[in-house]
Design a protein around this motif. Structure first.
Motif: not given
Length: 182
Positions: A57-63
């Protein structure tokens, strides 16, 4: 797009502040999701699938946020009739912090302007999108807007303003673009 006009100058400013803010909100939320749970004492109690879900979830938001911020371009075009000079600067958000080195700058003589064109395309939902392009002599062209927008009437008014300033006859036709707006 905002247009500022005086007797001898026309400035076109297309700055996607909304897209930049939207992207930065996702960058911040992704950073938050990747940082805070890891520092919390409960992190040690998470099972592997829970940890992977938080990281995904964190990586998806960041990307996603970086994608929005990196894709949106600010376009500022200054047309100076007295100097017979046009200058266009195109930059992305992060080039604002790098100074003038990161932006693209194009200079052209105003007497090279041949037409202002409204390029018609469709968004992912099939809704009409519009974008202005300035054609120069020698088949060169410049996008006057960084992103395509909704609202044909407003884009037509902007095209008429630029055409009138440059002393060009407004072309009543649209060009249907088969490519997605950039």
């Amino acid at each position: 797009m905002r247009i500022i006009e005086t007797d001898s100058r026309l400035e076109l400013r297309d700055i996607p502040r909304g897209l930049w803010i939207f992207g930065l909100v996702f960058v911040a939320s992704g950073s938050f999701v990747l940082t805070v749970p890891v520092l919390a004492p409960e992190w040690r109690g998470f099972e592997l699938w829970q940890r992977l879900a938080v990281i995904a979830i964190g990586m998806s938001h960041l990307a996603g946020g970086l994608f929005f911020v990196g894709r949106a371009r600010a376009t500022v075009t200054e047309l100076d009739r007295a100097a017979n000079l046009g200058v266009q600067r195109v930059r992305k958000l992060w080039t604002r912090w790098q100074g003038a080195h990161g932006s693209e700058r194009t200079e052209f003589a105003l007497d090279r302007a041949r037409a202002v064109e409204i390029v018609h395309s469709k968004d992912s939902d099939g809704d009409p999108m519009y974008r202005l392009r300035l054609w120069l002599a020698g088949s060169d062209s410049l996008w006057l807007q960084g992103q395509a927008v909704h609202g044909e009437k407003r884009v037509r008014e902007q095209a008429e303003c630029v055409s009138r300033f440059l002393g060009l006859e407004m072309q009543p036709r649209d060009v249907v673009s088969s490519e997605a707006p950039r």
